[in-house]
Design an enzyme around this catalytic site. Structure first.
Site, mmCIF file in Angstrom:
data_model
loop_
_atom_site.group_PDB
_atom_site.id
_atom_site.type_symbol
_atom_site.label_atom_id
_atom_site.label_comp_id
_atom_site.label_asym_id
_atom_site.label_seq_id
_atom_site.Cartn_x
_atom_site.Cartn_y
_atom_site.Cartn_z
ATOM 1 N N HIS A 37 0.816 -1.230 0.000
ATOM 2 C CA HIS A 37 0.000 0.000 0.000
ATOM 3 C C HIS A 37 0.843 1.272 0.000
ATOM 4 O O HIS A 37 0.352 2.340 0.343
ATOM 5 C CB HIS A 37 -0.951 0.000 1.217
ATOM 6 C CG HIS A 37 -2.081 -0.988 1.101
ATOM 7 N ND1 HIS A 37 -2.839 -1.404 2.171
ATOM 8 C CD2 HIS A 37 -2.589 -1.630 0.010
ATOM 9 C CE1 HIS A 37 -3.763 -2.266 1.751
ATOM 10 N NE2 HIS A 37 -3.620 -2.431 0.456
ATOM 11 N N SER A 56 -7.101 -6.851 9.822
ATOM 12 C CA SER A 56 -8.494 -7.303 9.830
ATOM 13 C C SER A 56 -8.807 -8.133 8.595
ATOM 14 O O SER A 56 -9.873 -8.740 8.511
ATOM 15 C CB SER A 56 -9.430 -6.091 9.899
ATOM 16 O OG SER A 56 -9.207 -5.235 8.792
HETATM 17 P P1 OAD Z 1 -7.270 -2.639 10.479
HETATM 18 O O1 OAD Z 1 -7.401 -1.434 11.337
HETATM 19 O O2 OAD Z 1 -8.379 -2.962 9.553
HETATM 20 O O3 OAD Z 1 -7.083 -3.931 11.405
HETATM 21 C C1 OAD Z 1 -6.166 -3.922 12.449
HETATM 22 C C2 OAD Z 1 -6.118 -5.300 13.063
HETATM 23 O O4 OAD Z 1 -5.099 -5.317 14.046
HETATM 24 C C3 OAD Z 1 -7.410 -5.745 13.750
HETATM 25 O O5 OAD Z 1 -7.660 -7.099 13.425
HETATM 26 C C4 OAD Z 1 -7.067 -5.608 15.239
HETATM 27 O O6 OAD Z 1 -7.779 -6.519 16.064
HETATM 28 C C5 OAD Z 1 -5.580 -5.915 15.220
HETATM 29 N N1 OAD Z 1 -4.808 -5.355 16.345
HETATM 30 C C6 OAD Z 1 -5.044 -4.250 17.081
HETATM 31 N N2 OAD Z 1 -4.085 -4.083 18.015
HETATM 32 C C7 OAD Z 1 -3.218 -5.112 17.867
HETATM 33 C C8 OAD Z 1 -2.024 -5.517 18.525
HETATM 34 N N3 OAD Z 1 -1.514 -4.827 19.558
HETATM 35 N N4 OAD Z 1 -1.416 -6.644 18.099
HETATM 36 C C9 OAD Z 1 -1.919 -7.369 17.067
HETATM 37 N N5 OAD Z 1 -3.029 -7.033 16.416
HETATM 38 C C10 OAD Z 1 -3.677 -5.920 16.791
HETATM 39 O O7 OAD Z 1 -5.861 -2.521 9.736
HETATM 40 P P2 OAD Z 1 -5.356 -3.272 8.416
HETATM 41 O O8 OAD Z 1 -5.901 -4.647 8.326
HETATM 42 O O9 OAD Z 1 -3.892 -3.070 8.351
HETATM 43 O O10 OAD Z 1 -5.004 0.829 3.566
HETATM 44 O O11 OAD Z 1 -6.034 -2.381 7.286
HETATM 45 C C11 OAD Z 1 -5.824 -2.696 5.946
HETATM 46 C C12 OAD Z 1 -5.762 -1.427 5.125
HETATM 47 O O12 OAD Z 1 -6.908 -0.623 5.385
HETATM 48 C C13 OAD Z 1 -4.609 -0.517 5.466
HETATM 49 O O13 OAD Z 1 -3.421 -0.898 4.829
HETATM 50 C C14 OAD Z 1 -5.082 0.817 4.999
HETATM 51 C C15 OAD Z 1 -6.500 0.767 5.467
HETATM 52 O O14 OAD Z 1 -7.414 1.508 4.738
HETATM 53 C C16 OAD Z 1 -4.690 1.964 2.926
HETATM 54 O O15 OAD Z 1 -4.557 3.029 3.502
HETATM 55 C C17 OAD Z 1 -4.542 1.800 1.459
#
Ligand code: OAD
Length: 230
Positions: free
Chosen positions: A104, A172
């Protein structure tokens, strides 16, 4: 050498103080995706978009890698490791991982808004309105917005398909096509998903519930000692 693919999302950097997107208090609760992370939002109001990423960039520069990033880097002592990250921060780089694929984009880079190949590493924390690329167009963050092409997908799919172990941390798995990469992992590979909250687990993955900075060092220690983590 055995290949490990480490697939990370915002949760791996949460304990470094960087906000996730979809948790309580996450960025997409505070900001509208269509305003700050879409080509239409950029066209409508580039200043709002630049401000949003300037804030994110300052937070990244103030953050430090945590125990999860550091443990991932240690895996290279014994394994061929590829880090595929949805994150735009540089915490895997600073922790010492050597092969990192940013699907990304990267917040510490700027690029031309008319020529995606004109990219440079920023030497300051902000991009301001009026700062232009070599071809005279406004500079923008080198970040993939919704509706834009996710990067290196074919290369990442190959790495997943060649992995004998996959660990997915802090994502997520809701944003495609990146989230679909987990399906490329071989059925016989050892596969884990690390998250503190229950979530849908891809087929064949084992759920390791807990925060990245606690769980990931445990998994890495086990793997380096030739044991299974559970
Ligand atoms: P999300 O915010 O969707 O998900 C974050 C995940 O991390 C969730 O499953 C939480 O439960 C978990 N989490 C939170 N704290 C944690 C910790 N201390 N240890 C382990 N896990 C933890 O973030 P992403 O999946 O990264 O894209 O989101 C995907 C994309 O959506 C990003 O790359 C971004 C966003 O829009 C762009 O900006 C293009």
């Amino acid at each position: 050498m055995e290949k490990i693919v480490v697939f990370t999302g915002a949760g791996v950097s949460a304990e470094s103080g960087l906000k996730t997107f979809r948790d309580m208090g996450g960025l997409w609760g505070e900001y509208a995706i269509e305003d700050v992370a879409s080509p239409a939002g950029w066209k409508r109001n580039p200043a709002v978009v630049l401000d949003f990423y300037n804030e994110r960039r300052k937070a990244v520069l103030a953050a430090r890698p945590n125990a999860a990033h550091e443990a991932i880097a240690r895996l290279e002592e014994q394994f061929d490791v590829v880090v595929v990250t949805q994150n735009v921060d540089d915490l895997h780089e600073r922790a010492g991982s050597s092969k990192i694929i940013h699907v990304h984009g990267e917040i510490l880079k700027a690029r031309s808004s008319i020529d995606a190949s004109l990219v440079h590493v920023l030497d300051k924390p902000t991009i301001e309105l009026g700062e232009l690329c070599g071809k005279g167009s406004q500079l923008r963050p080198d970040i993939v917005w919704f509706g834009e092409n996710v990067r290196h997908m074919d290369e990442c799919a190959e790495h997943f398909a060649e992995a004998s172990r996959v660990i997915t941390i802090g994502t997520s798995l809701t944003v495609y096509p990146a989230a679909g990469l987990v399906e490329k992992a071989p059925w016989r590979a050892e596969k884990y998903l690390v998250s503190p909250e229950p979530q849908e687990i891809p087929y064949g993955f084992k759920f390791l519930r807990g925060a990245a900075a606690t769980v990931v060092p445990h998994v890495v220690k086990c793997w380096l000692e030739g044991r299974k983590p559970v």
